[in-house]
Design a protein around this motif. Structure first.
Motif, short mmCIF file in Angstrom:
data_model
loop_
_atom_site.label_atom_id
_atom_site.label_comp_id
_atom_site.label_asym_id
_atom_site.label_seq_id
_atom_site.Cartn_x
_atom_site.Cartn_y
_atom_site.Cartn_z
N LEU A 2 0.83 -1.20 0.00
CA LEU A 2 0.00 0.00 0.00
C LEU A 2 0.87 1.26 0.00
CD1 LEU A 2 -2.85 1.05 0.02
CD2 LEU A 2 -2.83 0.95 2.49
N ARG A 3 2.02 1.18 0.64
CA ARG A 3 2.95 2.31 0.66
C ARG A 3 3.39 2.67 -0.76
NH1 ARG A 3 8.16 1.83 4.24
NH2 ARG A 3 6.66 2.28 5.86
N TRP A 4 3.70 1.64 -1.57
CA TRP A 4 4.13 1.90 -2.95
C TRP A 4 3.00 2.51 -3.77
CZ3 TRP A 4 8.85 2.37 -4.47
CH2 TRP A 4 9.86 1.73 -3.79
N LEU A 6 0.64 4.43 -2.66
CA LEU A 6 0.53 5.83 -2.26
C LEU A 6 1.67 6.68 -2.81
CD1 LEU A 6 -0.69 5.42 1.41
CD2 LEU A 6 -2.00 6.17 -0.56
N ILE A 7 2.88 6.11 -2.86
CA ILE A 7 4.02 6.84 -3.42
C ILE A 7 3.78 7.15 -4.89
CG2 ILE A 7 6.45 6.59 -4.10
CD1 ILE A 7 6.87 5.14 -1.40
N PHE A 38 -3.05 -4.96 -3.72
CA PHE A 38 -3.15 -4.87 -2.27
C PHE A 38 -4.52 -5.33 -1.78
CE2 PHE A 38 -4.65 -2.35 1.34
CZ PHE A 38 -3.78 -2.79 2.32
#
Length: 55
Positions: A2-4, A6-7, A38
């Motif tokens: 999920l971080r990727w 958002l990036i 995700f």
């Protein structure tokens, strides 16, 4: 994961603000794909977590 997503979403927003259409489109597409992956993995882990352990 999920971080990727958002990036890449942030990269797409910045590129869109700077009028870099190709970069913004590609980053937005990658963010969508990562978000879908995700969600699928999250749903699989929910289903797998609810089953009793195999003996």
């Amino acid at each position: 994961m999920l971080r990727w997503a958002l990036i890449f979403l942030i990269v797409a927003l910045v590129a869109g603000a700077l009028s870099l259409g190709a970069v913004a489109g590609t980053a937005a597409w990658i963010a969508k794909v990562l978000f879908i992956v995700f969600i699928v993995l999250f749903l699989v882990s929910l289903v797998a977590g609810r089953r009793p352990p195999v003996v």
